[in-house]
Design a protein around this motif. Structure first.
Motif, PDB file in Angstrom:
ATOM      1  N   PHE A   1      30.153  57.427  18.111  1.00  0.00           N
ATOM      2  CA  PHE A   1      31.414  57.204  18.815  1.00  0.00           C
ATOM      3  C   PHE A   1      31.085  56.690  20.207  1.00  0.00           C
ATOM      4  O   PHE A   1      30.283  57.291  20.917  1.00  0.00           O
ATOM      5  CB  PHE A   1      32.202  58.512  18.903  1.00  0.00           C
ATOM      6  CG  PHE A   1      33.628  58.309  19.297  1.00  0.00           C
ATOM      7  CD1 PHE A   1      34.578  57.963  18.356  1.00  0.00           C
ATOM      8  CD2 PHE A   1      34.009  58.457  20.610  1.00  0.00           C
ATOM      9  CE1 PHE A   1      35.899  57.765  18.722  1.00  0.00           C
ATOM     10  CE2 PHE A   1      35.320  58.270  20.993  1.00  0.00           C
ATOM     11  CZ  PHE A   1      36.274  57.926  20.043  1.00  0.00           C
ATOM     12  N   ASN A   2      31.695  55.564  20.585  1.00  0.00           N
ATOM     13  CA  ASN A   2      31.321  54.890  21.823  1.00  0.00           C
ATOM     14  C   ASN A   2      32.484  54.808  22.812  1.00  0.00           C
ATOM     15  O   ASN A   2      33.027  53.746  23.076  1.00  0.00           O
ATOM     16  CB  ASN A   2      30.788  53.494  21.510  1.00  0.00           C
ATOM     17  CG  ASN A   2      30.184  52.829  22.719  1.00  0.00           C
ATOM     18  OD1 ASN A   2      29.750  53.499  23.641  1.00  0.00           O
ATOM     19  ND2 ASN A   2      30.157  51.514  22.721  1.00  0.00           N
ATOM     20  N   GLY A   3      32.878  55.935  23.344  1.00  0.00           N
ATOM     21  CA  GLY A   3      33.848  56.014  24.434  1.00  0.00           C
ATOM     22  C   GLY A   3      35.030  55.085  24.366  1.00  0.00           C
ATOM     23  O   GLY A   3      35.732  55.009  23.371  1.00  0.00           O
ATOM     24  N   SER A   4      35.261  54.354  25.459  1.00  0.00           N
ATOM     25  CA  SER A   4      36.446  53.510  25.556  1.00  0.00           C
ATOM     26  C   SER A   4      36.448  52.396  24.518  1.00  0.00           C
ATOM     27  O   SER A   4      37.512  51.929  24.120  1.00  0.00           O
ATOM     28  CB  SER A   4      36.604  52.947  26.968  1.00  0.00           C
ATOM     29  OG  SER A   4      35.456  52.245  27.341  1.00  0.00           O
ATOM     30  N   ALA A   5      35.300  51.981  24.039  1.00  0.00           N
ATOM     31  CA  ALA A   5      35.257  50.953  22.989  1.00  0.00           C
ATOM     32  C   ALA A   5      35.900  51.458  21.701  1.00  0.00           C
ATOM     33  O   ALA A   5      36.420  50.676  20.909  1.00  0.00           O
ATOM     34  CB  ALA A   5      33.818  50.534  22.718  1.00  0.00           C
ATOM     35  N   ASP A   6      35.896  52.775  21.505  1.00  0.00           N
ATOM     36  CA  ASP A   6      36.501  53.373  20.318  1.00  0.00           C
ATOM     37  C   ASP A   6      37.820  54.078  20.621  1.00  0.00           C
ATOM     38  O   ASP A   6      38.381  54.745  19.763  1.00  0.00           O
ATOM     39  CB  ASP A   6      35.522  54.347  19.658  1.00  0.00           C
ATOM     40  CG  ASP A   6      34.382  53.617  18.958  1.00  0.00           C
ATOM     41  OD1 ASP A   6      34.627  52.531  18.396  1.00  0.00           O
ATOM     42  OD2 ASP A   6      33.251  54.129  18.978  1.00  0.00           O
ATOM     43  N   GLY A   7      38.316  53.949  21.838  1.00  0.00           N
ATOM     44  CA  GLY A   7      39.647  54.448  22.158  1.00  0.00           C
ATOM     45  C   GLY A   7      39.734  55.736  22.941  1.00  0.00           C
ATOM     46  O   GLY A   7      40.817  56.177  23.287  1.00  0.00           O
ATOM     47  N   VAL A   8      38.601  56.354  23.254  1.00  0.00           N
ATOM     48  CA  VAL A   8      38.627  57.588  24.046  1.00  0.00           C
ATOM     49  C   VAL A   8      37.547  57.483  25.122  1.00  0.00           C
ATOM     50  O   VAL A   8      36.413  57.913  24.935  1.00  0.00           O
ATOM     51  CB  VAL A   8      38.402  58.850  23.171  1.00  0.00           C
ATOM     52  CG1 VAL A   8      38.494  60.115  24.024  1.00  0.00           C
ATOM     53  CG2 VAL A   8      39.400  58.903  22.040  1.00  0.00           C
ATOM     54  N   GLY A   9      37.920  56.871  26.233  1.00  0.00           N
ATOM     55  CA  GLY A   9      36.977  56.672  27.318  1.00  0.00           C
ATOM     56  C   GLY A   9      36.355  57.964  27.786  1.00  0.00           C
ATOM     57  O   GLY A   9      36.993  59.009  27.806  1.00  0.00           O
TER      58      GLY A   9
END
Length: 122
Positions: free
Chosen positions: A102-110
């Motif tokens: 899971f990659n933070g803001s790239a996946d929607g949850v910075g």
């Protein structure tokens, strides 16, 4: 949800997809930011985005959705995680010992990153 007034420049920035909220983006300082609070960012009373507060040195939080009506609930986060895991399924199926799940803001949850190092999830 608490509403926080942001500047016009910040509204443009967030509408363009930039996810990081900084102190300079606010019209007035937040008196008591609570880590984990979900908020609505507004500009001249108009909703701009849904966000959460996660204060650190230079950040106040992250925009989670440009849709200010988006309910930030378990379904929202489940969708984000499922979408991320589907994107990375070919990589996780291979013999790899280090994978970013899971990659933070790239996946929607910075601000949130999940890595798998040889079976240890961080």
């Amino acid at each position: 949800m608490q509403e926080i007034e942001i500047t016009g420049a910040a509204a443009s920035k967030f509408e363009g997809g930039y996810p990081l909220i900084q102190a300079k983006d606010l019209v007035a300082p937040i008196t008591k930011p609570q880590v984990g609070d979900f908020v609505i960012l507004t500009n001249h009373g108009h909703p701009v985005a849904s966000a959460y507060l996660a204060t650190t040195e230079h950040k106040l939080g992250w925009v989670l959705s440009k849709n200010s009506q988006q309910t930030l609930d378990q379904q929202f986060f489940t969708r984000c995680f499922k979408r991320a895991f589907r994107k990375r399924q070919p990589v996780t199926a291979e013999e790899s010992t280090a994978v970013r799940l899971f990659n933070g803001s790239a996946d929607g949850v910075g601000g949130m990153t999940v890595d798998n190092f040889a079976g240890e999830v961080w």
